[in-house]
Write an enzyme that holds these catalytic residues in place. Sequence first.
Site, PDB file in Angstrom:
ATOM      1  N   GLU A  33      20.338  15.263  56.440  1.00  0.00           N
ATOM      2  CA  GLU A  33      21.638  15.667  55.900  1.00  0.00           C
ATOM      3  C   GLU A  33      21.399  16.284  54.497  1.00  0.00           C
ATOM      4  OE1 GLU A  33      23.967  12.209  54.859  1.00  0.00           O
ATOM      5  OE2 GLU A  33      25.867  13.273  55.147  1.00  0.00           O
TER       6      GLU A  33
ATOM      7  N   VAL B  23      21.338   5.122  53.162  1.00  0.00           N
ATOM      8  CA  VAL B  23      20.979   4.159  52.119  1.00  0.00           C
ATOM      9  C   VAL B  23      21.056   2.726  52.667  1.00  0.00           C
ATOM     10  CG1 VAL B  23      21.512   5.581  50.115  1.00  0.00           C
ATOM     11  CG2 VAL B  23      23.346   4.314  51.201  1.00  0.00           C
TER      12      VAL B  23
ATOM     13  N   CYS C 191      24.988  11.562  59.722  1.00  0.00           N
ATOM     14  CA  CYS C 191      24.825  10.294  59.011  1.00  0.00           C
ATOM     15  C   CYS C 191      25.883   9.244  59.354  1.00  0.00           C
ATOM     16  CB  CYS C 191      24.740  10.563  57.514  1.00  0.00           C
ATOM     17  SG  CYS C 191      23.830   9.229  56.670  1.00  0.00           S
TER      18      CYS C 191
ATOM     19  N   LYS D  14      31.116  17.208  58.867  1.00  0.00           N
ATOM     20  CA  LYS D  14      31.149  15.738  58.943  1.00  0.00           C
ATOM     21  C   LYS D  14      32.585  15.193  58.942  1.00  0.00           C
ATOM     22  CE  LYS D  14      28.747  11.855  56.665  1.00  0.00           C
ATOM     23  NZ  LYS D  14      27.879  11.530  55.524  1.00  0.00           N
TER      24      LYS D  14
HETATM   25  C1  ACM Z   1      25.795   8.812  54.618  1.00  0.00           C
HETATM   26  O1  ACM Z   1      26.664   9.149  55.401  1.00  0.00           O
HETATM   27  N1  ACM Z   1      25.169   9.716  53.887  1.00  0.00           N
HETATM   28  C2  ACM Z   1      25.390   7.410  54.486  1.00  0.00           C
END
Ligand code: ACM
Length: 269
Positions: free
Chosen positions: A42, A173, A146, A113
């Site tokens: 990402e 993370v 992500c 996203k």
């Molecule tokens: C994320 O969506 N970058 C944890």
Amino acid sequence: MKEIIKVSCGQFFPKFGDTAGNLEQVYRMSEEAQSDLIVFPELASSGYDFHDHEEAQSLALDLVDGPEVYKLAEAAKNTGTHIVLGLPERSLDKVYNSTVLIEPGGQVTIYRKLHLFDKEKDIFDPGNAQLSVVETEIGRIGLMLCFDWIFPEVTRMLALLGAQIICHPANLVLDYCQRAMFARAVENGVFILTCNRIGAEARTGRELSFTGCSQILSNRGGLLAKADSDSEENISAEITPVAADDKMITETNHLINDRRTEFYGGLVK
Ligand code: ACM
């Protein structure tokens, strides 16, 4: 159409603000992998920890006719590789946390996203388009990003739309996504490439440490390849995308057709 294809994750450390250098890394790792499909992290072109929307806008790429897209298309063509990477996308006054699939024939597909993580809500505009699956010459590819992983509806929707391979660029993370993705692969019978980044960023008063451990999962949840937590590396596996069309997990159980949807109505309220 090839029955068996080679797929890869290009795990690396995107340097904040160095778009040209990060894209060079993408081209170099694509060439090294010699794969049919390679997935990068990402926000691979920019780094992650933006101060605000304006900073994200200043590093965002125009995916309609920006020069970077032409170069990526050239790299996809020259290497014969389907390239997937995350990047900040500029569209008028909006900035999306997007991922893009670039096919060797030059076709470009964008996914924005849907589920923004934590402070991303102050930086990016939320995705505004339906999930979609792309029919390519190596199989049907679904795109997600992500934190979308924590909403099982995303992988389920992509599976219902016919995805055989789900590409999942990430900047993780939290350290438990990789384990959770086994369930996403098993419950949907799809191949999943989670490509995470490595390294740390501390630009906005907190340290973010990214967990690496990119992985390639089979349609039955088998671990086909795994990176470690802090190396820049390509990991690869050979897969048979059409195997994901077999949704029988016993002689009598079908992952999709056995759902009792009349009892799940509350899920979309
Ligand atoms: C994320 O969506 N970058 C944890």
